[in-house]
Structure formats: structure tokens, C-alpha cells
Design a protein around this motif. Structure first.
Motif, PDB file in Angstrom:
ATOM      1  N   GLU A  76      38.201  47.781  25.247  1.00  0.00           N
ATOM      2  CA  GLU A  76      39.224  47.994  26.272  1.00  0.00           C
ATOM      3  C   GLU A  76      39.910  49.349  26.094  1.00  0.00           C
ATOM      4  O   GLU A  76      40.227  50.041  27.056  1.00  0.00           O
ATOM      5  N   ARG A  79      37.539  51.990  27.224  1.00  0.00           N
ATOM      6  CA  ARG A  79      37.487  51.974  28.672  1.00  0.00           C
ATOM      7  C   ARG A  79      38.658  52.773  29.261  1.00  0.00           C
ATOM      8  O   ARG A  79      38.485  53.581  30.176  1.00  0.00           O
ATOM      9  N   ALA A  80      39.848  52.546  28.713  1.00  0.00           N
ATOM     10  CA  ALA A  80      41.042  53.244  29.201  1.00  0.00           C
ATOM     11  C   ALA A  80      40.904  54.749  28.962  1.00  0.00           C
ATOM     12  O   ALA A  80      41.189  55.556  29.854  1.00  0.00           O
ATOM     13  N   TYR A 286      44.935  48.508  27.018  1.00  0.00           N
ATOM     14  CA  TYR A 286      44.513  49.476  28.030  1.00  0.00           C
ATOM     15  C   TYR A 286      45.578  50.563  28.217  1.00  0.00           C
ATOM     16  O   TYR A 286      45.279  51.755  28.227  1.00  0.00           O
TER      17      TYR A 286
ATOM     18  N   THR B  70      33.811  46.911  28.578  1.00  0.00           N
ATOM     19  CA  THR B  70      34.529  45.679  28.229  1.00  0.00           C
ATOM     20  C   THR B  70      33.730  44.416  28.578  1.00  0.00           C
ATOM     21  O   THR B  70      34.131  43.323  28.231  1.00  0.00           O
TER      22      THR B  70
END
Lengths: 323, 323
Positions: A76, A79-80, A286, B70
Motif C-alpha cells: 500500500e 502504491r501511494a 497510503y 496491493t
């Protein structure tokens, strides 16, 4: 290979004009703009960004050093970082260091050589001089670095304290904390949050310890439940440890949450895959990644960070493992 | 900035000698080697790899395009790609496409411009011409591309067939398959594996459908258990769907595996976080990533792939959701 010169010839304009179109600076008439763009498309021309990067000494690349992308906390986060980087025109180079100082050093060496514009660090296995010698902007995530570069962390201490207080408010009489590894900052902070909460209320407590890893958590849980009977509330240092303790409890026929309440920490996605669903102290994973990346890009672009510690709130999500 | 010339001056040798030391080619006496290395260290000199990359038209960079890091399937894959790439001197640029054609196209454009040496694709939202026009080596993972570049997949059909046969061998009388989204190759292949297994044994069956996503799986499970009673075995198209069906079954007091047996697909790590632990058809996710990366690097280095379809075996891991 199609060169800028070739594009200029085909479009019947100067190289400088094509350059102005590509870099979107300086005046170009609308007709010329259209013509140059159509030639670029027709010839399938792509401006040589490596040459540009050599000239400007930037790469539009951010290095992301994490221990292990398969550790549920990090996808996560990654991803952010990538979402924000992409929006700002940066790419993300993924590096798994396994917390191995040699591996981390290898990446740092690569980054120096390759001119990444900045680094997001979630492990720090080197002396602080190594990082400052890099001469590359750094933001630390989830670990408090020294004051030479800013850190983004969640409020581990307060999250842990609130979770412990919640367990006591929900009627827990025999409370335990399963702490994570010593000398890891978030693990230590959560331990102190627990200790302060129980000592404020002058309550007896039990401390266990486990790695942030399922197999070890289950092994520790088996031993723990063999020795300690009558524990009716456990605050675990992260969700993986909580999952291990929950599994072993269910296997032994202990009813959760009726006989035993459990709270984890992190807010990992798998907490919802479990039944009963895991109550947890959720870190804004995130958002932490996003804040760190925005901060790094600001620093890359020459701004000074306003502060060196960005602490983000951790919040309790009550689910099925508490009453 | 420290240049190669500066290093040569300090060491009292020619630039060509320093270059031979850096690139490890050509003869250099041991004494000179030592001297040059110590000057490089002392001056903290790093060879300019961007300049080298401009010259050689290589970047030692691999682009990894995945839908979403994710999604539990992809961290292990990304980890494998990065491990192998790192060992071979390549770095990995992480890209989350969300299966959005526009996002994917943006990455492809960047890769063209930046001269990545190769791309690992796990989504293909463009016409095949787009990929061939890139003029960059590509290996597809988990999705069967067209024949212009090789694919690494697991044997979805056989894995699904074996799982279905296992359920029937374990005494399941009323069997169901919850398929994944239509027109996604692995989801279709698993469906066909199920169908062929039940039709070979002339057994009645029920088909449901869900997204590869927990919330939808739970919603579908609620509806499914409302309508269909007496189902005693379910083969789910992936582990996330299986986790959703298991949760809803447990919530309704259905005993697993006594009254209902469940098998998932993927071998995701969270299958072990759940209680009872999930029986699953395990894809060799890490190995698939490793094979694809090795293959890509071979192609980058000028070798032709031996074949265009690398199919890797999927194997059943029996855990707590089957008897």
C-alpha cells in the motif's frame, strides 16, 4: 533512429522550433505547432530524455527502499508513492533491501551513480554519514531518522495507548501485550504506549514478544497459551502477530471475542479476510506514503521542509475481535 | 563534480587506464589497479552511468507493469522480478496501471522515451501493434499475449481440474464453482477446468461469479448461500473469492470443512492467516516472476526465446478447508 533534426527537416522548421514545441517554452505559432506535432507523431519521434537527463542532471526517478514488498505493510505504501510520483512526472525504482546493510548499500551506490532525484527510505542500516554523503534528497518513512532528513511516521505511541485503554474499557481483566522486536522504533513506541496505559490504571500485565512474521507469531502463541491461562485481552504489536495469536486461540477452542479480545496494529488489508475480522489500530499507510512523496518532490524542487517530523494519527478500527 | 579526468590526474595515470579499471576490461597492473581504486574511493567518484547509458543506448532498467501492487498476487511477483533483475544488474521501475488503457499507454510512452531495456507486462489493454511498435523486448506474465512476445503462465486449466476432482474425491455431492470475471484468460481457463472435471464424472453443478475482490466476493456469497442450500463443496476462482465465501459461511454457522469444503486458487500468503487455513491451488508465483525476468534479460542480451509459451505447473496445497 529519428532525430530532432529529422523532425525539423520534415516539418520545414528549425531545430530550435521543434525544441520549443517539445519543451513547451517560447513562442510557436499555432500552425507551426500543429505541423511539428503531426510530424512527431508520423515519424514516431520520442525526445531523448536520457540526453536531457545528462544535461539537466536529473532523472525524474525516485528510489524506494523497503525491506520486502511481500510484507503486507509495504504494497500500500509503494502504491501511494508510485501514484503521487506518477502524477508529478516521476518514476519509482523498487528496491527490496531485506534490512540487509550490504543490499541497502548496493542500492544507495546505484542511486548515487544513476542520479536518482530523491530517495524514500523505510530502513536505515547505515551510519548517518552515508546518507548525507549521497547528496540526494531523502525522506524517511515509518522510521525516525536523524535530523538531517525529514521522517513521516504514524503516532505509534498514542495508537498503542488508545488500543490498550480500549481493551480495559471493554472489561479486560488480565491484559497482555505481545511486543515486536526490540530496537525497532515503531515496536518500541507501541510497547511504551501499552506500558503507560496499564501503569496509569495500576493494572497487572503480561508481556510476550514475537517477530513481525506469522510463523514466529504462531510459535510464540502456542508457548504463550501453554504458560498463561486466563488472559482475556491481548494488544499485539502488529496485525501479523495478532493473526497468529487469533489462529492459535481459535484452534484451541478459545472463543473470540467472548473469552479473549485481540487488537492488532497497522490496518493491513488481510485483517478483513480473517473471521472474526481483526480489530486494529490503523495507520494511514497510503496517506503516509503520499505525504512522504509530496514532501520529497518539494525538496527535490528546492523547497526546504517545514519540519523534520511528520506524525500522522493512527485510529482504531473496531471489528470482530473485540466486544 | 569529480570527473574521470580528475581521478586520472590524482592517480598519475591516463584517463584510458581509469576507464579500463572502471569497465574491468584491458590490462592494468596490480599496483595501478590498487592506486586507481583508492583514488576513486578517496574522491568519492562515481562513473557517470547516464552518460554511459546514452552512449550504449541501454539503461539497465526493466519496466514492470502490473494492475495494482496491493492486489495480493503481485507483491510476490514484483519481489521475484526485482530479485532476479538486481542479480543481473538491472533495476525495476514499478508501474500500477489499474488495467486502465490510458494509464498503461502513459507508461509505455515513458518507457519508449527513457529507453528501458525491457518490459514485463501483466496487463494488456492495447492493440498488439502498440507493443510491437515499442521496439523493446517484452515478456508477458499471467496473461497470454499474442505470438509476438513470450508469455509465462501457470497451468490454470489443469490446476482447476485437479482441484475439482479433489473435491469430488473427498465426498462432495453438491459442487459449485465461483468463477472470476469473464474474458480474463486465467479465470476462463479455471472455469473450463472445472466444467471438464464435473462433466467427465456426469455430476450436477452450480456456477456463481464474483470479482477477484473481497467485498464483491462477500456480497456474492451472501446471495449464493441465500439461494443455494446443501452445497457441500466450492471451488473458487481465486483465494480472495474463497476467503469471502469462507467468511460468510462461518458467519452463518456453516462448519468448514465438515459441512462445506472450499478450495481457492493462487496460493496467496493470506491463505495461512485465515482459520481454518485455506486449501488452494498454488501457482508458483515467485518462480513465474523469476522465469519471466530471466527470459526477458536473455532477450535483451540478444538471445531468441526457445518458445512463446512457458506454462508452469500449479499444485494443490491441502490445508484446513478440505477434509
Amino acid at each position: 533512429m529519428v532525430t530532432i533534426k529529422k523532425v525539423a527537416e520534415e516539418a520545414g522548421v528549425s531545430v530550435a522550433t521543434v525544441s520549443r514545441v517539445i519543451n513547451q517554452n517560447g513562442y510557436v505559432s499555432e500552425g507551426t505547432l500543429k505541423k511539428v506535432k503531426s510530424v512527431i507523431k508520423e515519424l514516431n519521434y520520442t525526445p531523448n530524455s536520457i540526453a536531457r537527463s545528462l544535461y539537466h542532471k536529473t532523472s525524474n526517478m525516485i528510489g524506494l527502499i523497503i525491506p520486502d514488498i511481500t510484507n503486507p505493510f509495504f504494497p500500500e505504501l509503494a502504491r501511494a508513492v508510485e501514484d503521487i510520483a506518477m502524477k508529478c512526472g516521476y518514476k519509482v525504482v523498487l528496491c527490496n533491501s531485506d534490512k540487509d546493510p550490504e543490499k541497502e548499500m548496493n542500492y544507495l551506490d546505484l542511486f548515487k551513480e544513476r542520479y536518482v532525484d530523491g530517495i524514500i527510505l523505510t530502513t536505515q542500516s547505515q551510519e548517518s554519514k552515508v546518507y548525507s554523503d549521497l547528496n540526494v534528497p531523502i525522506v524517511a518513512l515509518d522510521r525516525i531518522g536523524d535530523a538531517s532528513f525529514p521522517s513521516v511516521v504514524s503516532n505509534n505511541y498514542h495508537g498503542a495507548k488508545k488500543a490498550t485503554e480500549l481493551l480495559m474499557a471493554k472489561g479486560v481483566k488480565n491484559i497482555a501485550h505481545i511486543r515486536g522486536p526490540k530496537n525497532i522504533a515503531p515496536s518500541d513506541a507501541r510497547y511504551h504506549g501499552f506500558i503507560d496505559a496499564v501503569e496509569e490504571q495500576r493494572v497487572n500485565y503480561t508481556i510476550g514478544e514475537a517477530e513481525f512474521q506469522l510463523e514466529d507469531a504462531e510459535r510464540q502463541a502456542e508457548q504463550f497459551f501453554d504458560i498463561h491461562t486466563g488472559i482475556d485481552g491481548i494488544f499485539c504489536s502488529n496485525d501479523t502477530i495478532a493473526a497468529g495469536f487469533l489462529k492459535v486461540a481459535l484452534k484451541r477452542g478459545i472463543k473470540v471475542p467472548e473469552e479473549l479480545q485481540i487488537i492488532g496494529f497497522d490496518g493491513s488489508f488481510f485483517g478483513e479476510f480473517i473471521y472474526p475480522e481483526l480489530t486494529t489500530v490503523s495507520q494511514p499507510i497510503y496517506d503516509m506514503g503520499a505525504v512522504a512523496t509530496r514532501l520529497l518532490i518539494k525538496i527535490i524542487q528546492g523547497e526546504k521542509p517545514e519540519k523534520y517530523l511528520y506524525e500522522m494519527p493512527a485510529t482504531i478500527i473496531e471489528r470482530g475481535t473485540t466486544r
